[in-house]
Design a protein around this motif. Structure first.
Motif, mmCIF file in Angstrom:
data_model
loop_
_atom_site.group_PDB
_atom_site.id
_atom_site.type_symbol
_atom_site.label_atom_id
_atom_site.label_comp_id
_atom_site.label_asym_id
_atom_site.label_seq_id
_atom_site.Cartn_x
_atom_site.Cartn_y
_atom_site.Cartn_z
ATOM 1 N N ARG A 1 0.824 -1.214 0.000
ATOM 2 C CA ARG A 1 0.000 0.000 0.000
ATOM 3 C C ARG A 1 0.857 1.263 0.000
ATOM 4 N NH1 ARG A 1 -2.816 -2.873 4.052
ATOM 5 N NH2 ARG A 1 -1.806 -1.546 5.629
ATOM 6 N N ALA A 2 2.006 1.194 0.673
ATOM 7 C CA ALA A 2 2.853 2.382 0.820
ATOM 8 C C ALA A 2 3.843 2.557 -0.322
ATOM 9 C CB ALA A 2 3.606 2.312 2.148
ATOM 10 N N GLY A 3 3.804 1.685 -1.308
ATOM 11 C CA GLY A 3 4.707 1.821 -2.444
ATOM 12 C C GLY A 3 6.075 1.207 -2.224
ATOM 13 N N GLY A 4 6.223 0.365 -1.203
ATOM 14 C CA GLY A 4 7.478 -0.356 -1.003
ATOM 15 C C GLY A 4 8.310 0.118 0.163
ATOM 16 N N THR B 1 11.541 -1.414 4.153
ATOM 17 C CA THR B 1 11.506 -1.355 2.691
ATOM 18 C C THR B 1 11.534 -2.745 2.071
ATOM 19 O OG1 THR B 1 12.523 -0.333 0.730
ATOM 20 C CG2 THR B 1 14.021 -1.204 2.412
ATOM 21 N N SER B 2 10.949 -2.840 0.871
ATOM 22 C CA SER B 2 11.022 -4.054 0.057
ATOM 23 C C SER B 2 11.455 -3.705 -1.361
ATOM 24 C CB SER B 2 9.654 -4.761 0.027
ATOM 25 O OG SER B 2 8.654 -3.893 -0.503
ATOM 26 N N VAL B 3 12.071 -2.530 -1.523
ATOM 27 C CA VAL B 3 12.520 -2.053 -2.833
ATOM 28 C C VAL B 3 13.948 -2.543 -3.082
ATOM 29 C CG1 VAL B 3 12.991 -0.017 -4.230
ATOM 30 C CG2 VAL B 3 11.045 -0.019 -2.640
ATOM 31 N N ARG C 1 17.423 2.904 11.566
ATOM 32 C CA ARG C 1 17.626 1.597 10.957
ATOM 33 C C ARG C 1 16.816 1.455 9.673
ATOM 34 N NH1 ARG C 1 18.943 1.554 15.855
ATOM 35 N NH2 ARG C 1 16.916 2.113 16.670
ATOM 36 N N VAL C 2 17.412 0.717 8.731
ATOM 37 C CA VAL C 2 16.715 0.356 7.502
ATOM 38 C C VAL C 2 16.444 -1.145 7.574
ATOM 39 C CG1 VAL C 2 16.798 0.218 4.994
ATOM 40 C CG2 VAL C 2 17.822 2.181 6.171
ATOM 41 N N ILE C 3 15.165 -1.497 7.684
ATOM 42 C CA ILE C 3 14.758 -2.904 7.739
ATOM 43 C C ILE C 3 14.379 -3.337 6.332
ATOM 44 C CG2 ILE C 3 13.072 -4.542 8.657
ATOM 45 C CD1 ILE C 3 12.738 -2.712 11.078
ATOM 46 N N TYR C 4 15.086 -4.331 5.788
ATOM 47 C CA TYR C 4 14.705 -4.855 4.469
ATOM 48 C C TYR C 4 13.977 -6.176 4.684
ATOM 49 C CZ TYR C 4 19.450 -6.827 5.098
ATOM 50 O OH TYR C 4 20.578 -7.419 5.608
ATOM 51 N N TYR C 5 12.798 -6.240 4.071
ATOM 52 C CA TYR C 5 11.782 -7.237 4.394
ATOM 53 C C TYR C 5 11.746 -8.324 3.321
ATOM 54 C CZ TYR C 5 7.441 -8.335 6.971
ATOM 55 O OH TYR C 5 6.480 -8.911 7.767
ATOM 56 N N ALA C 6 12.543 -9.374 3.511
ATOM 57 C CA ALA C 6 12.645 -10.438 2.508
ATOM 58 C C ALA C 6 11.321 -11.151 2.303
ATOM 59 C CB ALA C 6 13.724 -11.431 2.929
ATOM 60 N N TYR C 7 10.542 -11.321 3.362
ATOM 61 C CA TYR C 7 9.250 -12.004 3.249
ATOM 62 C C TYR C 7 8.332 -11.264 2.274
ATOM 63 C CZ TYR C 7 5.053 -14.511 4.810
ATOM 64 O OH TYR C 7 3.913 -15.288 4.874
ATOM 65 N N ALA C 8 8.293 -9.945 2.387
ATOM 66 C CA ALA C 8 7.445 -9.152 1.489
ATOM 67 C C ALA C 8 7.999 -9.140 0.072
ATOM 68 C CB ALA C 8 7.333 -7.723 2.027
#
Length: 528
Positions: free
Chosen positions: A76-79, A96-98, A403-410
């Motif tokens: 919804r938030a664009g990544g 983020t998932s970008v 912190r930058v959390i990168y979300y592998a699941y998403a």
């Protein structure tokens, strides 16, 4: 005197003219105004950041489906969206998932995104200064040592031997007994025991005995698991709470001290025994485990005095942590997916059995494991901490210490990355050609598929992990049909840094009956 008189006058006026209801109304107005301001400044679709408590109410409201909720929120938030924890907790940043953002953090601006003090402080009791908890020069030194030793021909041969021996002598006999008795077992627990025994053999050259007959309680394994759980609990506990408990030596912090003491005592005793053996014989040439190779390496015998016992202890404990849970969790989700995708299971079986004893690569099995981890990554999210202010490629501003959390699941469920069939379990997406061919996963960007991390911190044990998973999958599927008990069609992950199945995976093992198909290897029948 004048100042104290002024203060007393002010207090008297407050008590006389300000009522509790006035304070409550003023606080409510401030809360509402702050909430409105936060909502207006937060990207559309992103989770609400409440005054004082930040994102916490949203997390608690979705504890039962936290991974799916986070995936939907990112879509919804664009990544990318900002987050903030409770006031005074020191936790804030972006999720983020970008892939471009992930590449920026893990490679392009790597120096600005170390593990950071937030992470190190929470794991220091267990990991010390090991590679999994290190930054800067300490991390680079351990990375060089790990790469040199783990990629050496001797260690590769030794580690493959430990895997094969454990599968042949421990895992298969255990499953045969379970199958004969028609027993139900928690496959996730069995796999955790296997990988713990295997990683200890590779790291220390010792067998903890987790897969021994009767699946006994092993003090070292129990202490390691408890120390890991309690260290992870610090990430969701306000610092002023766990630090106060640590200072006072009570509750979970006391448990953590006791558990880590047991883990370190085991590691220190093993290092001391190996050091004594080296002094006595002058060589460890007959040993190929990681500890022995580090102790015997040219760096270890240099003029600088070599690796300290503390270095060796922390390095091997980090190695166990990195390798214990990830492979077993990845395999558990793989077997669960096969149970509802019998067409994939049939192709995996054909691939396994056609490989024979020639050591064929089993490309389809490799692709199926890779696809399983795309949907259910063993580490669903990871993070790095910014040293200085920065701007991510999508324009998101990151302040120093955030912190930058990168979300592998998403990322594994993003249609823009994997297409409209992103939720389907389809190993063919990793092969050359639509239905057959060699594994072609290398063409995908590692910043789109961050299961093994990427950039300078790419997992040095990736090859070991695949060898371990493929050996287990081939041995199990070639002999048994894994029957998942009813009621587990919708499996829920546990809220943890590793994607455990919340209630385990209860299964039976049924022996396969062999049949011969012209032009093919002997392929086990689907029943059995």
């Amino acid at each position: 005197m004048a100042s104290s008189s002024l203060v007393s006058t002010a207090l008297r006026l407050v008590t006389e003219y300000v009522r509790a209801s006035d304070i409550a109304i003023a606080a409510a107005v401030l809360f509402v105004c702050s909430a409105i301001r936060n909502r207006l400044t937060t990207p559309p679709g992103a989770p609400m950041l409440w005054p004082v408590v930040g994102i916490i109410p949203s997390l608690f409201a979705h504890l039962d489906d936290i991974y799916e909720w986070g995936t939907a929120a990112l879509a919804r938030a664009g990544g990318t969206f900002p987050y903030r924890g409770t006031w005074g907790g020191g936790s804030s940043g972006v999720v983020t998932s970008v892939p471009a953002n992930v590449e920026h953090v893990l490679k392009t601006n790597f120096a600005n995104y170390p593990k950071g003090p937030y992470y190190r402080e929470r794991f220091v009791e267990l990991l010390g200064h090991g590679i999994f908890n290190a930054d800067g020069d300490a991390w680079r030194a351990q990375r060089r040592a790990a790469t040199a030793e783990m990629h050496s021909a001797r260690f590769l041969e030794f580690s493959h031997g430990t895997i094969d021996a454990l599968v042949r002598d421990k895992l298969v006999p255990l499953l045969e007994k379970v199958s004969e008795k028609g027993e139900v077992v928690d496959l996730q627990d069995v796999l955790l025991r296997f990988t713990f025994d295997n990683i200890c053999a590779a790291a220390f050259g010792v067998d903890p005995g987790c897969l021994a007959e009767g699946l006994p309680d092993v003090p070292f394994a129990r202490a390691f698991e408890r120390a890991t759980e309690l260290s992870l609990a610090r990430f969701v506990t306000p610092p002023f709470v766990w630090k106060a408990k640590r200072f006072l030596g009570v509750g979970t912090e006391r448990e953590l001290v006791e558990a880590t003491r047991a883990v370190r005592a085991f590691a220190e005793a093993t290092v001391a025994e190996r050091r004594a053996e080296l002094r006595k014989t002058g060589t460890l040439a007959g040993r190929c485990d990681l500890l022995s190779r580090l102790m015997s390496s040219s760096s270890s015998s240099s003029d600088s005095g070599g690796y300290s016992d503390e270095f060796l202890r922390d390095f091997c404990i980090s190695f166990i942590l990195a390798g214990r849970d990830t492979s077993s969790v990845g395999l558990a989700w793989f077997f669960w997916l096969l149970a509802s995708h019998r067409d994939v299971e049939s192709r995996v079986l054909a691939d396994v059995l056609s490989s024979g004893d020639g050591g064929a690569s089993m490309d389809y099995l490799h692709a199926a494991l890779t696809e399983s981890m795309r949907l259910y990554p063993p580490v669903p999210a990871d993070f790095k901490e910014a040293v200085e202010d920065d701007v991510l490629p999508d324009g998101t501003f990151v302040r120093a210490r955030q912190r930058v959390i990168y979300y592998a699941y998403a990322m594994g469920r993003d249609k823009s990355l994997w297409g409209p069939d992103c939720l389907e379990f389809r190993p063919e997406r990793w092969l050359n050609g639509k239905k057959s061919g060699a594994f072609a996963g290398g063409v995908e960007s590692p910043y789109k598929y961050v299961v093994f991390n990427a950039g300078p911190r790419l997992c040095v044990g990736k090859r070991f992990a695949y060898a371990q998973m493929k050996a287990v999958a081939a041995a199990v599927l070639g002999r048994f049909r894994v029957e998942v008990l009813p009621g587990q069609e919708k499996m829920k992950p546990k809220l943890n840094t590793t994607l455990y199945m919340r209630d385990g995976l209860m299964v039976r093992f049924a022996r396969r009956e062999q049949r011969h198909e012209p032009g093919h290897a002997d392929v086990p029948a689907a029943g059995g």
